[in-house]
Design an enzyme around this catalytic site. Structure first.
Site, PDB file in Angstrom:
ATOM      1  N   GLN A 284      38.440 -10.872 -14.364  1.00 10.32           N
ATOM      2  CA  GLN A 284      37.438  -9.836 -14.158  1.00 10.32           C
ATOM      3  C   GLN A 284      37.768  -8.978 -12.935  1.00 10.32           C
ATOM      4  O   GLN A 284      38.536  -9.359 -12.063  1.00 10.32           O
ATOM      5  CB  GLN A 284      36.054 -10.483 -13.982  1.00 10.32           C
ATOM      6  N   GLY A 305      49.232 -19.483 -20.064  1.00  8.22           N
ATOM      7  CA  GLY A 305      48.106 -20.293 -19.604  1.00  8.22           C
ATOM      8  C   GLY A 305      46.788 -19.572 -19.792  1.00  8.22           C
ATOM      9  O   GLY A 305      46.720 -18.451 -20.293  1.00  8.22           O
ATOM     10  N   TRP A 554      28.827 -11.028 -10.003  1.00  7.66           N
ATOM     11  CA  TRP A 554      29.261 -12.431  -9.987  1.00  7.66           C
ATOM     12  C   TRP A 554      28.554 -13.211  -8.896  1.00  7.66           C
ATOM     13  O   TRP A 554      28.737 -12.929  -7.708  1.00  7.66           O
ATOM     14  CB  TRP A 554      30.776 -12.482  -9.765  1.00  7.66           C
ATOM     15  N   ARG A 555      27.762 -14.167  -9.314  1.00  2.00           N
ATOM     16  CA  ARG A 555      27.291 -15.203  -8.391  1.00  2.00           C
ATOM     17  C   ARG A 555      28.360 -16.280  -8.420  1.00  2.00           C
ATOM     18  O   ARG A 555      28.625 -16.891  -9.448  1.00  2.00           O
ATOM     19  CB  ARG A 555      25.935 -15.747  -8.829  1.00  2.00           C
ATOM     20  N   ALA A 556      28.990 -16.515  -7.271  1.00  2.00           N
ATOM     21  CA  ALA A 556      30.213 -17.320  -7.224  1.00  2.00           C
ATOM     22  C   ALA A 556      29.977 -18.750  -7.707  1.00  2.00           C
ATOM     23  O   ALA A 556      28.972 -19.385  -7.360  1.00  2.00           O
ATOM     24  CB  ALA A 556      30.773 -17.333  -5.808  1.00  2.00           C
ATOM     25  N   HIS A 589      26.615 -16.220 -13.995  1.00  2.00           N
ATOM     26  CA  HIS A 589      26.202 -17.358 -13.164  1.00  2.00           C
ATOM     27  C   HIS A 589      24.916 -17.166 -12.383  1.00  2.00           C
ATOM     28  O   HIS A 589      24.686 -17.878 -11.393  1.00  2.00           O
ATOM     29  CB  HIS A 589      27.306 -17.740 -12.167  1.00  2.00           C
ATOM     30  N   GLU A 610      29.093 -15.978 -18.320  1.00  2.00           N
ATOM     31  CA  GLU A 610      28.997 -17.431 -18.230  1.00  2.00           C
ATOM     32  C   GLU A 610      27.685 -17.763 -17.537  1.00  2.00           C
ATOM     33  O   GLU A 610      27.318 -17.135 -16.546  1.00  2.00           O
ATOM     34  CB  GLU A 610      30.160 -18.025 -17.427  1.00  2.00           C
ATOM     35  N   TYR A 613      27.107 -22.536 -13.655  1.00  2.00           N
ATOM     36  CA  TYR A 613      27.658 -23.882 -13.788  1.00  2.00           C
ATOM     37  C   TYR A 613      26.774 -24.929 -13.113  1.00  2.00           C
ATOM     38  O   TYR A 613      26.700 -26.073 -13.548  1.00  2.00           O
ATOM     39  CB  TYR A 613      29.040 -23.977 -13.112  1.00  2.00           C
TER      40      TYR A 613
END
Length: 713
Positions: A284, A305, A554-556, A589, A610, A613
């Site tokens: 991103q 990968g 983005w919240r890390a 997140h 996402e 987490y």
């Protein structure tokens, strides 16, 4: 709402007609000082009703007003955003005026100093000379003149901020972290290699760099790009700057895993790859814009990968694009010689040569055109003079915008060139003078909100210039005006909670900007990762017609200062404005909704998400009887909304037993149309029960197999 008798209205009109000559109309009151209050945050002790908020007294519109409850000791105050030297206050009273009142100032919003007391006022427009300093200015009502409350059409505060050392000059050099080269620059490869050695793995470092390549032909170079490194050509067209070599992003620093290759960019170059195919293995926040690849493009790392990207716009790839291991990708207004495979969500709009839609059985969602687009502003050389090109809006675009280049060129002397060490007060002074902003690479701490009020202002960053709000201020506010361009910078949340890191338009904004929308392009927001960061909202869009073209909010989930409450941020994107379009929306997140869309006729083309987490358990994310906040929620009040190519993934590492009810939540109405949605459990760390609302098969097991809905309802 109170009703006025005809007699009262006529009396008020007569009073206005016979005002003393010492009363000045608001427009004539400013003298040499600046109206510091317009568009600023205003609060009040009360409001008469929802149609008369405090903000209406500082909006510059004499047809809107603030009015209080029908009692005495009411107040209206405005936050000027910084300490100012105050010279004058102008109050344009409505019929319900103050007979006795005070003007007060404060440095902190709690301890007040009287600047002026008025007794026996008779309404109309009061122009009051004052002398003092303060960040906050208050109208403190003591006695009302009527049975109603206090009511003002406008409350204007005049004065000065900053050092008063004279106007800020535009233009100048580009600062220490911009590296300008031409084909004859000695040791050019060494310059690229030195920056790459420093930035290759500096994911949360403070280094920021921009390479600018003058037009010409560069032979045999390989510009490897690490974190916070951008490379751009200085021609008006990509083909003006030819590289016979490579611009490379790979993932050797992370053992061949490209999922963290964030924050870098390539723009406005032509590349003839040394082996026929250029490698751009990014995740991103790594835009690839206005590029001409005279060969193929490989989006996977060496060894194929894991990879999680990405974004291409306004680019021509003569050969084939191979995403290979890329989980998702969005390509807009470009042309490709071919496109091989794809994993989960590959979305195309306005792309010549794009594969046909096959979302029922494959990863592709393809629209022939992009409904509204306007390319990102860019720096270029006109002879030996720097200018910024501001591309024009396109409707139903297909293919690249160049070499036609419809748009406007702005000379650099119309920009305040912001360099490390500049203060927010100086930046705001430059904006107040009518200058645009060019942030050179660096990290800028802000002790006040950057306030963009002028229509068509350009705020452009080089080398991922980073804004960090301190002491809980918001980073940037944009007024509800036409045509502001925000592009190419990162906002990093500070340690004290900010309410909103970026706000576009004031609450309740409703002006029509369809002819000249505000655009937000390659503007990224980060909460945590580089250290603890807090923000209730990342981005709030109140204005209508805004175009959000590529953002990652983005919240890390890794780095320093990461934890459910340590880097708390409830919302990624809130859209309250109507007719807002998002093309390339990445939001991840957040503690509550990643996207909450309340405006009408909104559209999103491509969404990647996402869920957080680190949700500690199902109870922590249960609301209204639902387990888990939807990644993308359209508010229950909305009647029209449409979206294409949306994906949400869960990876509940703190509690893998969580079953998220759905990825998407929308009202079931004929005007709500959702196309090509998917949810995925990453390795079985949590599951989804449904895709959208109560529709769509659940995910299960440890295989990352998407559950899809091609059309809803």
């Amino acid at each position: 709402m109170r009703l006025r008798s005809l007699g009262v209205a006529l009396a008020a009109t007569a009073a206005l007609i016979t005002l003393p000559t010492t009363r000045l109309p608001a427009a004539a009151a400013a003298s040499a000082d600046t109206n510091l209050s317009q568009g600023r945050a205003a609060t009040s002790s009360s409001t008469e009703n929802a149609g008369t908020p405090a903000s209406a007294a500082v909006d510059g519109n004499t047809a809107t007003r603030w009015s209080s409850a029908f009692t005495d000791d009411q107040w209206l105050q405005v936050d000027l955003g910084a300490t100012a030297t105050l010279s004058q206050v102008v109050i344009n009273w409505e019929t319900a005026y103050g007979k006795d009142y005070k003007i007060q100032s404060s440095s902190d919003g709690s301890t007040w100093t009287d600047l002026r007391s008025v007794t026996g006022g008779d309404g109309g427009t009061d122009t009051l000379d004052v002398s003092g300093q303060g960040r906050y200015v208050r109208l403190q009502g003591v006695h009302r003149a009527t049975q109603w409350g206090y009511s003002t059409w406008e409350f204007q505060v005049f004065g000065t901020t900053g050092s008063g050392s004279g106007p800020i000059q535009g233009g100048g050099d580009l600062g220490p972290n911009v590296i300008v080269v031409d084909p004859s620059t000695p040791n050019l490869q060494q310059k690229f290699d030195q920056v790459f050695a420093q930035q290759e793995s500096a994911q949360f470092g403070s280094g920021r760099y921009q390479f600018l390549l003058k037009p010409g032909t560069y032979n045999g170079i390989n510009a490897q790009l690490g974190f916070y490194t951008s490379i751009s050509g200085l021609g008006l067209n990509p083909d003006d700057t030819q590289i016979n070599g490579d611009v490379t992003v790979d993932a050797g620093w992370f053992n061949g895993n490209a999922t963290q290759n964030f924050w870098r960019s390539a723009e406005n170059l032509a590349i003839r790859p040394s082996n026929g195919t250029d490698r751009w293995a990014v995740a991103q926040a790594a835009p690839f814009r206005r590029m001409h690849i005279q060969g193929g493009l490989n989006l996977a790392p060496n060894g194929y990968g894991w990879a999680s990207g990405g974004y291409i716009a306004d680019s021509r790839i003569d050969g084939t694009v191979g995403p290979y291991s890329q989980q998702q990708w969005y390509t807009r207004d470009s042309s490709v010689g071919g496109w091989t495979n794809g994993v989960w969500n590959m979305t195309f709009t306005g792309v010549q040569g794009a594969p046909a839609t096959n979302f029922d059985s494959g990863p592709y969602t393809t629209l022939d055109t992009t409904p509204v687009s306007r390319e990102k502003p860019f720096l270029y050389l006109d002879g030996s003079t720097y200018k910024v090109f501001v591309p024009a809006k396109r409707a139903n675009a297909r293919g690249v915008s160049w070499p036609a280049n419809a748009g406007t060129s702005l000379p650099l002397d119309r920009f305040y060139v912001v360099k490390p060490g500049a203060t927010a007060a100086t930046v705001n002074q430059a904006l107040a003078q009518g200058l645009n902003l060019l942030f050179t690479p660096g990290v800028y701490h802000l002790d006040q909100t950057i306030d963009v009020r002028r229509p068509d202002t350009v705020v452009l960053g080089l080398g991922l210039a980073t804004l960090v709000p301190d002491n809980g201020v918001d980073a940037m506010h944009v007024a509800d005006v036409d045509g502001v361009r925000l592009a190419g910078f990162l906002i990093d949340a500070g340690r004290a909670n900010s309410d909103t890191l970026l706000r576009i338009g004031e609450p309740g904004a409703s002006a029509d900007h369809s002819a000249d929308p505000t655009t937000m392009q390659d503007v990224f927001v980060r909460i945590g990762g580089a250290g603890p960061g807090l923000a209730t909202n990342s981005v709030v869009v109140n204005s209508d017609d805004v175009v959000i073209d590529h953002t990652w909010l983005w919240r890390a989930d890794h780095g320093d200062g990461v934890g459910w409450d340590t880097n708390r941020a409830d919302y990624g994107l809130k859209v309250n404005g109507d007719d807002v379009l998002a093309t390339g929306l990445f939001v991840e997140h957040f503690n509550k909704y990643d996207v909450l869309w309340s405006g009408e006729r909104g559209r999103t083309i491509f969404f990647q998400n996402e869920k957080a987490y680190d949700a500690p358990n199902a109870a922590a994310i249960t609301h209204d009887g639902i387990v888990g906040y939807a990644a993308y929620k359209v508010a229950d009040t909305v009647t029209q909304h449409e979206a294409w190519g949306l994906g949400s993934y869960c990876n509940y590492t703190s509690d893998p037993s969580i079953v998220q009810h759905h990825g998407f939540q929308v009202p079931v109405r004929s005007g709500i149309k959702m196309h090509d949605l998917l949810v995925i459990s990453l390795g079985g760390k949590g599951q989804y029960a449904h895709v959208v609302n109560d529709t769509g098969a659940p995910t299960s097991g440890t295989d990352t197999v998407p559950s899809k809905v091609t059309q809803f309802p």
